[in-house]
Design an enzyme around this catalytic site. Structure first.
Site, PDB file in Angstrom:
ATOM      1  N   SER A 540       0.930  -1.190   0.029  1.00 35.77           N
ATOM      2  CA  SER A 540       0.208  -0.051   0.095  1.00 35.77           C
ATOM      3  C   SER A 540       0.846   1.162  -0.070  1.00 35.77           C
ATOM      4  O   SER A 540       2.016   1.097   0.649  1.00 35.77           O
ATOM      5  CB  SER A 540      -0.891  -0.137   1.359  1.00 35.77           C
ATOM      6  N   TYR A 553      -4.091   0.005   9.775  1.00 38.52           N
ATOM      7  CA  TYR A 553      -3.844  -0.355   8.346  1.00 38.52           C
ATOM      8  C   TYR A 553      -2.429  -0.284   7.906  1.00 38.52           C
ATOM      9  O   TYR A 553      -1.860  -1.020   7.674  1.00 38.52           O
ATOM     10  CB  TYR A 553      -4.781   0.372   7.608  1.00 38.52           C
TER      11      TYR A 553
END
Ligand SMILES: [Zn+2]
Length: 656
Positions: A540, A553
């Site tokens: 990510s 996250y």
């Protein structure tokens, strides 16, 4: 064996060619009659050409068509009188025969007529049906097979000794058929090859085939040679590394990655452990044309070197007496019988491994029944060799140009049911890989209905479930060459002060620990990949550029990133490459709804359009973009790259 003729079904097929299509499909439905492109049928029709001249046309099955699914377009119309006359020539080479059939075909774009076309032409009947029925092969390949066949059919069938399909067989039948045929003749048995039936009517010809095969079945039943069991034994625990090692060895011998399909169902395992397996499995195929896909015999056990040596000897022995010089095919087996793994089929595609398995399942029946009649007698291996090294068969295998880059290789993709994972499944399938899609969403199972896709419903946080998924992947395709770690969760935003331990733990469990479990389960398979293992981690942008409110996250993806880097360090010695992709702002996934997009855009004071393209290049990034890069990272372009981190985000200002 029962006739499958159904009046209502038949009514949907118009005209004499329509009924030819229908009864061909009926034959194709029964796997004990024809398998995967085997067998052929024809019909002779009178037609007018553009000048109004009447002409007899033979519509014969075209090569490349399967009986079960054949259509009218699958029949090649050839000029009957001319083709029939060919049988009277003293000799005709294979290339000449192919040329004559092609130049006397009446429809441009028709498939190549079957190599058994001349044989269909010389039979006087309107409809001709030809199968490689298991039951007839069992009788003909038993001791005194010819006498048994004559005894069984009497006047009902003409009997022809084994001659390789093509001109010589057709010419022999053209001489022999009138000599043996009489009023009661309904068929013709080609010893060690198959059976023909014929009649003036489509249904009658089909039902005569059923009758002839039923007679062979009853003969076997009367001799207690119909339902033959195999010694039952409990299955061994499936050891996936053994299967992956076997696939690697066979692929190396073949010089190309092959898939391997393992089956330890009782029938296969029982046969692999049969006390006489070394004798009964090494005679040859049930009918010679299997050899193209199966090689003459299965490998016993897993000694690929010994098999290859024996194959070379078979080649040299037979090539020495062949009419034309031959070039040896690769010496790797296409089948193995192993007391632990059961039966293993090897081929370049998943569809072909399935075909090899089907062929051998029927071969086991044919062998065991002939054994019950006193002993399985396979064709001499020079005949098998003639088919395996027949130019016409070799030509069939050669057609089709170069295969897609991942042909023969297996990709495992987590989170496959939607978004980037689903796009990865598509990208790898498009490059020829067999794909195993893992997801806890049951939709993964039915995502693609095709032989090169296996969906496994699996909670990746459950070690036993991951283990079972690795087993399933290996049973079906033989191992794992490429692994895409895509599954992840994106917990709802919360500042650190209000982040719950549940949200934190859930992000860590799925985004970090589950990936650890998957890596641990699949590393031993990746290590055994015929052309080195490859891992792609879907990371990510949050790893290099974390965002406020996304602590769980960002931290979990950063932990995964370090895990991947350590894997690159530890696994390099086994040739396994581990690379990471950092996507950003991929909105065509299940996580993003129109409403969510609208509210996020509003929060940043942008339109949805602006928000979607909020990057340096002002372009939208899709799941497909990420998937295509993931697939390329497993391909030759990235052969010399490991531990790389590549963004797919249109450019992020704060990372430049
Ligand atoms: Zn045939």
């Amino acid at each position: 064996m029962k006739s499958l003729w159904n009046d209502a079904e038949a009514a949907q097929y118009a005209g004499p060619l329509g009924l030819r299509v229908y009864t061909s499909r009926l034959l194709g439905r029964d796997k004990s009659l024809v398998l995967h492109g085997g067998g052929n049928t024809s019909v002779k029709l009178r037609e007018q050409n553009l000048f109004g001249d009447e002409e007899e046309v033979l519509y014969v099955k075209g090569s490349g068509w399967d009986m079960e699914t054949i259509e009218a377009a699958g029949f090649a119309p050839v000029q009957l009188a001319y083709v029939r006359r060919l049988a009277s020539l003293p000799a005709l080479s294979d290339p000449q025969m192919v040329n004559e059939l092609a130049t006397h075909t009446l429809r441009a774009g028709a498939p190549a007529p079957s190599v058994e076309t001349i044989l269909h032409a010389i039979l006087p009947h309107k409809y001709v049906d030809h199968t490689h029925a298991d039951a007839v092969l069992s009788v003909s390949n038993a001791p005194d097979g010819e006498a048994r066949v004559r005894d069984l059919y009497g006047d009902k069938a003409v009997v022809i000794p084994y001659i390789m399909a093509g001109f010589d067989l057709a010419a022999h039948c053209a001489r022999e058929f009138p000599r043996q045929a009489n009023k009661g003749t309904a068929g013709m048995v080609l010893l060690s090859h198959g059976v023909f039936s014929f009649a003036e009517d489509a249904r009658e010809s089909y039902e005569l085939m059923i009758e002839l095969v039923s007679m062979a079945e009853k003969y076997l039943a009367a001799k207690k040679a119909w339902s033959i069991g195999v010694p039952e034994a409990p299955a061994a625990r499936f050891k996936r590394e053994d299967a992956a090692q076997l696939r690697r060895d066979v692929s190396h011998a073949a010089g190309l990655p092959l898939l391997c399909r393992c089956n330890d169902a009782p029938r296969f395992l029982g046969f692999a452990r049969h006390p006489d397996v070394a004798r009964i499995s090494q005679g040859g195929p049930a009918t010679p044309d299997h050899v193209i896909r199966t090689k003459p015999v299965p490998m016993l056990g897993r000694d690929v070197g010994a098999f290859s040596k024996a194959y070379r000897a078979y080649f040299e022995r037979n090539a020495a007496t062949a009419k034309a010089p031959k070039t040896m095919l690769d010496p790797a087996p296409r089948m193995a019988l192993d007391p632990e793994l059961g039966f293993a089929a090897f081929a370049r595609t998943a569809k072909d491994t399935r075909i090899v398995e089907d062929l051998y399942e029927h071969t086991i029946d044919v062998i065991l029944r002939a054994e019950a009649l006193g002993g399985w007698r396979a064709l001499e291996d020079r005949h098998t060799f003639d088919i395996e090294y027949w130019d016409l068969e070799q030509a069939k295998l050669r057609k089709g140009g170069s295969p897609p880059p991942f042909t023969g290789q297996v990709a495992v993709i987590t989170g496959a049911a939607s978004g980037i994972g689903k796009a990865c499944v598509e990208a790898f399938l498009a490059r020829g890989a067999a794909v195993v899609g893992l997801d806890r969403n049951p939709a993964a199972e039915s995502l693609f209905k095709r032989p090169d896709y296996l969906g496994v419903v699996c909670d990746l946080t459950d070690a036993a479930a991951v283990d079972a998924a690795a087993d399933a992947a290996t049973r079906r395709f033989g191992g794992t060459d490429m692994l895409v770690l895509n599954a992840g969760v994106f917990p709802s935003s919360a500042p650190i002060q209000s982040l719950t331990r549940e949200a934190w733990r859930s992000a860590m469990a799925v985004n970090v620990e589950a990936n650890l479990l998957v890596m641990q389960a699949f590393q031993p398979l990746l290590r055994l990949a015929p052309r080195s293992g490859r891992v792609v981690v879907i990371g990510s942008k949050n790893v290099p550029a974390p965002g406020p409110g996304a602590a769980a996250y960002s931290a979990s993806k950063a932990a995964l990133n370090q895990l991947a880097r350590v894997a690159a360090l530890e696994w390099a010695k086994d040739g396994i490459r581990v690379n990471t992709i950092h996507p950003n702002a991929v909105y065509d996934t299940a996580l993003w709804t129109e409403e969510l997009l609208a509210s996020r855009a509003k929060a940043y004071n942008m339109t949805v359009e602006q928000y979607r393209k909020n990057n340096l290049l002002r372009i939208e990034v899709s799941s497909k973009d990420v998937a295509e890069l993931a697939a390329e990272m497993c391909g030759p372009l990235f052969d010399k790259t490991t531990a790389a981190q590549v963004p797919v985000d249109g450019g992020t200002e704060k990372l430049v």
